[in-house]
Design a protein around this motif. Sequence first.
Motif, PDB file in Angstrom:
ATOM      1  N   SER A  62      14.679  67.082  33.437  1.00 11.19           N
ATOM      2  CA  SER A  62      14.494  68.186  34.505  1.00 11.19           C
ATOM      3  C   SER A  62      15.405  69.332  33.963  1.00 11.19           C
ATOM      4  O   SER A  62      15.374  70.516  34.877  1.00 11.19           O
ATOM      5  CB  SER A  62      15.252  67.686  36.005  1.00 11.19           C
ATOM      6  N   ASP A  63      15.841  69.327  32.754  1.00 12.88           N
ATOM      7  CA  ASP A  63      16.773  70.328  32.186  1.00 12.88           C
ATOM      8  C   ASP A  63      15.871  71.682  31.902  1.00 12.88           C
ATOM      9  O   ASP A  63      16.143  72.701  32.119  1.00 12.88           O
ATOM     10  CB  ASP A  63      17.568  70.197  31.129  1.00 12.88           C
ATOM     11  N   TYR A  64      14.557  71.138  31.131  1.00 14.31           N
ATOM     12  CA  TYR A  64      13.443  72.186  30.994  1.00 14.31           C
ATOM     13  C   TYR A  64      12.253  72.064  31.906  1.00 14.31           C
ATOM     14  O   TYR A  64      11.693  70.962  31.974  1.00 14.31           O
ATOM     15  CB  TYR A  64      13.305  72.162  29.503  1.00 14.31           C
ATOM     16  N   GLN A  65      11.604  73.156  31.919  1.00 11.32           N
ATOM     17  CA  GLN A  65      10.420  73.007  32.623  1.00 11.32           C
ATOM     18  C   GLN A  65       9.474  73.779  31.567  1.00 11.32           C
ATOM     19  O   GLN A  65       9.401  74.936  31.248  1.00 11.32           O
ATOM     20  CB  GLN A  65      10.085  73.986  33.921  1.00 11.32           C
ATOM     21  N   PHE A  66       8.577  72.939  30.849  1.00  7.68           N
ATOM     22  CA  PHE A  66       7.445  73.145  29.897  1.00  7.68           C
ATOM     23  C   PHE A  66       6.179  73.830  30.428  1.00  7.68           C
ATOM     24  O   PHE A  66       5.894  72.830  31.421  1.00  7.68           O
ATOM     25  CB  PHE A  66       7.291  72.279  28.650  1.00  7.68           C
ATOM     26  N   VAL A  67       5.752  74.902  30.308  1.00  7.03           N
ATOM     27  CA  VAL A  67       4.606  75.563  30.569  1.00  7.03           C
ATOM     28  C   VAL A  67       3.647  75.829  29.655  1.00  7.03           C
ATOM     29  O   VAL A  67       3.973  76.377  28.605  1.00  7.03           O
ATOM     30  CB  VAL A  67       4.715  76.554  31.864  1.00  7.03           C
ATOM     31  N   LEU A  68       2.271  75.754  29.798  1.00  6.85           N
ATOM     32  CA  LEU A  68       1.534  76.292  28.779  1.00  6.85           C
ATOM     33  C   LEU A  68       1.044  77.804  28.964  1.00  6.85           C
ATOM     34  O   LEU A  68       0.727  78.323  30.137  1.00  6.85           O
ATOM     35  CB  LEU A  68       0.060  75.496  28.885  1.00  6.85           C
ATOM     36  N   VAL A  69       1.149  78.794  27.788  1.00  3.99           N
ATOM     37  CA  VAL A  69       0.624  80.262  27.874  1.00  3.99           C
ATOM     38  C   VAL A  69      -0.905  80.184  26.969  1.00  3.99           C
ATOM     39  O   VAL A  69      -0.493  80.068  25.959  1.00  3.99           O
ATOM     40  CB  VAL A  69       1.783  81.084  27.495  1.00  3.99           C
ATOM     41  N   PRO A  70      -1.707  80.518  27.823  1.00  2.94           N
ATOM     42  CA  PRO A  70      -3.092  80.728  26.938  1.00  2.94           C
ATOM     43  C   PRO A  70      -2.967  81.561  25.663  1.00  2.94           C
ATOM     44  O   PRO A  70      -2.302  82.702  26.002  1.00  2.94           O
ATOM     45  CB  PRO A  70      -4.092  80.828  27.915  1.00  2.94           C
ATOM     46  N   THR A  71      -3.156  81.178  24.481  1.00  2.00           N
ATOM     47  CA  THR A  71      -3.360  82.502  23.707  1.00  2.00           C
ATOM     48  C   THR A  71      -4.455  81.874  22.812  1.00  2.00           C
ATOM     49  O   THR A  71      -5.416  81.308  23.179  1.00  2.00           O
ATOM     50  CB  THR A  71      -2.094  82.298  22.636  1.00  2.00           C
ATOM     51  N   SER A  72      -4.760  82.298  21.217  1.00  2.00           N
ATOM     52  CA  SER A  72      -5.979  82.018  20.577  1.00  2.00           C
ATOM     53  C   SER A  72      -5.075  81.911  19.137  1.00  2.00           C
ATOM     54  O   SER A  72      -3.983  82.337  18.913  1.00  2.00           O
ATOM     55  CB  SER A  72      -6.723  83.157  20.589  1.00  2.00           C
ATOM     56  N   ILE A  73      -6.034  81.259  18.313  1.00  2.00           N
ATOM     57  CA  ILE A  73      -5.534  80.812  16.793  1.00  2.00           C
ATOM     58  C   ILE A  73      -5.084  82.165  16.153  1.00  2.00           C
ATOM     59  O   ILE A  73      -3.863  82.254  15.642  1.00  2.00           O
ATOM     60  CB  ILE A  73      -6.421  80.271  15.988  1.00  2.00           C
ATOM     61  N   ALA A  75       4.243  64.750  30.090  1.00  2.00           N
ATOM     62  CA  ALA A  75       5.379  63.732  29.753  1.00  2.00           C
ATOM     63  C   ALA A  75       6.735  64.069  29.691  1.00  2.00           C
ATOM     64  O   ALA A  75       7.673  63.646  29.794  1.00  2.00           O
ATOM     65  CB  ALA A  75       4.738  62.795  28.522  1.00  2.00           C
ATOM     66  N   LEU A  76       6.747  65.308  28.892  1.00  2.00           N
ATOM     67  CA  LEU A  76       7.658  66.192  28.473  1.00  2.00           C
ATOM     68  C   LEU A  76       8.619  66.599  29.902  1.00  2.00           C
ATOM     69  O   LEU A  76       9.952  66.219  30.209  1.00  2.00           O
ATOM     70  CB  LEU A  76       7.849  67.446  27.937  1.00  2.00           C
ATOM     71  N   ASN A  77       8.046  66.951  31.097  1.00  2.00           N
ATOM     72  CA  ASN A  77       8.427  67.316  32.304  1.00  2.00           C
ATOM     73  C   ASN A  77       8.914  66.309  33.124  1.00  2.00           C
ATOM     74  O   ASN A  77       9.864  66.258  33.840  1.00  2.00           O
ATOM     75  CB  ASN A  77       7.280  68.222  32.895  1.00  2.00           C
ATOM     76  N   ALA A  78       7.961  65.147  32.948  1.00  2.00           N
ATOM     77  CA  ALA A  78       8.454  63.843  33.739  1.00  2.00           C
ATOM     78  C   ALA A  78       9.690  63.332  33.289  1.00  2.00           C
ATOM     79  O   ALA A  78      10.339  62.479  33.759  1.00  2.00           O
ATOM     80  CB  ALA A  78       7.259  62.803  33.701  1.00  2.00           C
ATOM     81  N   LEU A  79      10.095  63.521  31.958  1.00  2.00           N
ATOM     82  CA  LEU A  79      11.072  62.587  31.065  1.00  2.00           C
ATOM     83  C   LEU A  79      12.553  63.309  31.614  1.00  2.00           C
ATOM     84  O   LEU A  79      13.427  62.363  31.436  1.00  2.00           O
ATOM     85  CB  LEU A  79      10.937  63.056  29.450  1.00  2.00           C
TER      86      LEU A  79
END
Length: 265
Positions: free
Chosen positions: A66-77, A60-64
Amino acid sequence: MMSSPIRTASVVLLAALSSLWIVPSQAAQLVRIGAAHFPPYTVRPETGADTGLLPQLVEALNALQSDYQFVLVPTSIPRRFGDFKQARVDMAIFENPDWGWKDIPHITVDMGLEDAEIFVAQREPGRQQSYFANLAGKRLALFSGYHYEFSNFNADPKFLAQNYNATLTYSHDSNLLMVLRGRADIALVTRSYLSDYLLRNQQVADQLLVSQRVDQIYHHYAILRPTAPISGAAFGELLQDLRENGQMLKIFEPYRIAVVPVPGN
């Protein structure tokens, strides 16, 4: 008057050079969000799964914009603090400053989302809500790495095992099964997860007693590095845009996660 070939070529070359100067300024800033297993918010990100609420929020953030491209980086707690300090991620999300962030420089953004941690026991004849009033002498099933209010947010496994007879796992499902099979007296589960679990396992709904007592209210925040590519104010504005266009409700309401007012908005 017709243009000469040289003049035409010069104009084309200037236009091409201009476009080279423009493109970098328009390129989206990459913002890396740490994704730790925290169902139903994030589900096994290390396997590449795109299930959970965080991937929906990122989409939803990326569709909203185009200034920022949010990506997920796997980590752990447990690892998320080191990844944050070493700038492998720019942001931790669905967090609380009380959960081990006190000594780490950060910017806090109120997400305007609330969930709750509740107690679940096996339903037995005569067992009432008073069963949850005192945890002494009861076997607890807890999620490893979580900070619980009843333990003053001390997440140390040895402390929890010694003081609260706790078994720690990395699965809410496992903890609820321990309760159903009599291997634990009480499991602590997020309200959002229990809601989803009972939809998937309707046959056990009448076997579980759910507490009216709340261990803690999860008021969710985003934790940003001070030098993150996006400022706290800018991220807050994007979240507000998602609230106004209805996306926040669409994503979170089905899981009984409350979308609440953010002070100042």
